[in-house]
Motif scaffolding. Structure first.
Motif, PDB file in Angstrom:
ATOM      1  N   SER A 193       0.866  -1.172   0.000  1.00 52.37           N
ATOM      2  CA  SER A 193       0.000   0.000   0.000  1.00 52.37           C
ATOM      3  C   SER A 193       0.898   1.216   0.000  1.00 52.37           C
ATOM      4  CB  SER A 193      -0.900   0.000   1.240  1.00 52.37           C
ATOM      5  OG  SER A 193      -1.660   1.179   1.301  1.00 52.37           O
ATOM      6  N   GLY A 194       1.048   1.833  -1.168  1.00 48.82           N
ATOM      7  CA  GLY A 194       1.932   2.990  -1.291  1.00 48.82           C
ATOM      8  C   GLY A 194       3.362   2.619  -0.955  1.00 48.82           C
ATOM      9  N   ARG A 195       3.916   3.297   0.051  1.00 49.03           N
ATOM     10  CA  ARG A 195       5.312   3.049   0.410  1.00 49.03           C
ATOM     11  C   ARG A 195       5.461   1.925   1.424  1.00 49.03           C
ATOM     12  NH1 ARG A 195       6.692   6.555   3.417  1.00 49.03           N
ATOM     13  NH2 ARG A 195       4.730   7.639   3.748  1.00 49.03           N
ATOM     14  N   LEU A 196       4.356   1.365   1.865  1.00 46.69           N
ATOM     15  CA  LEU A 196       4.389   0.287   2.847  1.00 46.69           C
ATOM     16  C   LEU A 196       4.159  -1.051   2.168  1.00 46.69           C
ATOM     17  CD1 LEU A 196       3.712   2.865   4.622  1.00 46.69           C
ATOM     18  CD2 LEU A 196       2.495   1.289   6.123  1.00 46.69           C
ATOM     19  N   SER A 197       4.877  -2.055   2.628  1.00 47.88           N
ATOM     20  CA  SER A 197       4.655  -3.410   2.135  1.00 47.88           C
ATOM     21  C   SER A 197       4.945  -4.385   3.254  1.00 47.88           C
ATOM     22  CB  SER A 197       5.545  -3.714   0.922  1.00 47.88           C
ATOM     23  OG  SER A 197       6.910  -3.662   1.287  1.00 47.88           O
ATOM     24  N   SER A 198       4.363  -5.572   3.135  1.00 43.67           N
ATOM     25  CA  SER A 198       4.535  -6.568   4.183  1.00 43.67           C
ATOM     26  C   SER A 198       4.466  -7.956   3.594  1.00 43.67           C
ATOM     27  CB  SER A 198       3.448  -6.402   5.250  1.00 43.67           C
ATOM     28  OG  SER A 198       3.662  -7.300   6.316  1.00 43.67           O
ATOM     29  N   ILE A 199       5.164  -8.885   4.230  1.00 41.41           N
ATOM     30  CA  ILE A 199       5.179 -10.261   3.766  1.00 41.41           C
ATOM     31  C   ILE A 199       5.238 -11.193   4.962  1.00 41.41           C
ATOM     32  CG2 ILE A 199       7.690 -10.499   3.529  1.00 41.41           C
ATOM     33  CD1 ILE A 199       6.982 -11.768   0.690  1.00 41.41           C
ATOM     34  N   ILE A 233       7.588  -9.259   8.067  1.00 39.14           N
ATOM     35  CA  ILE A 233       8.277  -7.977   8.069  1.00 39.14           C
ATOM     36  C   ILE A 233       7.369  -6.918   7.466  1.00 39.14           C
ATOM     37  CG2 ILE A 233      10.614  -8.918   8.015  1.00 39.14           C
ATOM     38  CD1 ILE A 233      10.666  -8.267   5.021  1.00 39.14           C
ATOM     39  N   LEU A 234       7.539  -5.709   7.969  1.00 38.28           N
ATOM     40  CA  LEU A 234       6.855  -4.542   7.419  1.00 38.28           C
ATOM     41  C   LEU A 234       7.937  -3.596   6.929  1.00 38.28           C
ATOM     42  CD1 LEU A 234       4.223  -2.798   7.079  1.00 38.28           C
ATOM     43  CD2 LEU A 234       4.730  -1.854   9.337  1.00 38.28           C
ATOM     44  N   ASN A 235       7.892  -3.264   5.649  1.00 33.41           N
ATOM     45  CA  ASN A 235       8.860  -2.346   5.046  1.00 33.41           C
ATOM     46  C   ASN A 235       8.208  -0.999   4.780  1.00 33.41           C
ATOM     47  OD1 ASN A 235      11.329  -3.701   4.747  1.00 33.41           O
ATOM     48  ND2 ASN A 235      10.506  -4.877   3.043  1.00 33.41           N
ATOM     49  N   ILE A 236       8.946   0.050   5.063  1.00 35.14           N
ATOM     50  CA  ILE A 236       8.498   1.389   4.698  1.00 35.14           C
ATOM     51  C   ILE A 236       9.641   2.037   3.932  1.00 35.14           C
ATOM     52  CG2 ILE A 236       7.541   3.588   5.474  1.00 35.14           C
ATOM     53  CD1 ILE A 236       6.906   2.273   8.162  1.00 35.14           C
ATOM     54  N   THR A 237       9.381   2.401   2.692  1.00 33.26           N
ATOM     55  CA  THR A 237      10.411   3.045   1.876  1.00 33.26           C
ATOM     56  C   THR A 237      10.193   4.559   1.867  1.00 33.26           C
ATOM     57  OG1 THR A 237       9.051   2.802  -0.096  1.00 33.26           O
ATOM     58  CG2 THR A 237      10.619   1.038   0.357  1.00 33.26           C
TER      59      THR A 237
END
Lengths: 112, 113
Positions: free
Chosen positions: A58-64, A73-77
């Motif tokens: 979702s936008g700059r956030l991603s999770s797997i 993990i939750l990534n925020i770019t």
């Protein structure tokens, strides 16, 4: 007893950095893993993950989710100051009540 | 669509006093949750209702905490008598049903002196 552990406990970065937040779990009868963002008081829902290896974005956030190794993990770019918050991970179990167990959260501070 | 409403937003009481919190869930949501969130920790489920029935209250300290949802809509959580360690934010959440997305209210911050 169901257990959800988040790391790191806190993180300070500068705007534009990329961050990775971790959540590991030990539960009986796993159904789903959820990520929430908590600013001030009320947690707001970000993602629900039920299957391994499928990235939610979702936008700059991603999770797997990795159901074999029992973590997510939750990534925020390209972080922004508005991303500063506590990020909570919760795991739901597959019972009549569908009870959620929360981790203690990761406090993210994004400096200008 | 109106969100989950809670009142009061803040409450300060002395130990051994009683306190009550109120929650009005999103219209039509059958499932209602009360969580306790101590500073620096994640929310801990106290009690979960499905309509006006209790689904899970395994972590509710029943010697001092009680909750009801008599008509299957709004709910009250009571603490009697309060202890210092009850100082926390009490969050109410609702969802259309079990295992569906939960929507949280703004919480009530309780300070017990």
């Amino acid at each position: 007893e169901d257990k959800v552990v988040q790391s790191p406990l806190s993180l300070v970065v500068h705007e534009g950095d990329t961050v990775t937040l971790n959540c590991s779990y030990e539960v009986t009868n796993f159904r789903s893993l959820l990520w929430y963002k908590q600013e001030k008081k009320a947690p707001t829902f970000l993602f629900m993950l039920t299957s391994s290896g499928i990235e939610k974005k979702s936008g700059r956030l991603s999770s797997i989710l990795d159901k074999k190794e029992l973590f997510s993990i939750l990534n925020i770019t390209a972080t922004q100051t508005g991303d500063s918050a506590v990020y909570l991970c919760a795991v739901e179990v597959n019972t009549n009540a569908g009870k959620s167990t929360f981790g203690d959260g990761t406090t993210l501070t994004v400096k200008p | 669509e109106a969100g989950v409403a809670q009142s009061p937003r803040y409450k300060i009481i002395e130990k051994r006093q009683s306190v009550a919190f109120w929650c009005n869930p999103i219209s039509g949501h059958a499932t209602l949750y009360w969580y306790q969130q101590i500073l620096g920790q994640g929310p801990k489920l106290l009690i979960q209702f499905q309509n006006n029935g209790v689904v899970d209250d395994s972590q509710l300290p029943k010697d001092r905490f009680s909750a009801e949802r008599l008509k299957g809509v709004d709910s009250t959580l009571k603490i009697q008598p309060a202890k210092l360690e009850d100082s926390a934010v009490y969050l109410c959440a609702s969802s259309p049903g079990v295992l569906e997305t939960q929507y949280f209210g703004p919480g009530t911050r309780l300070l017990v002196l």
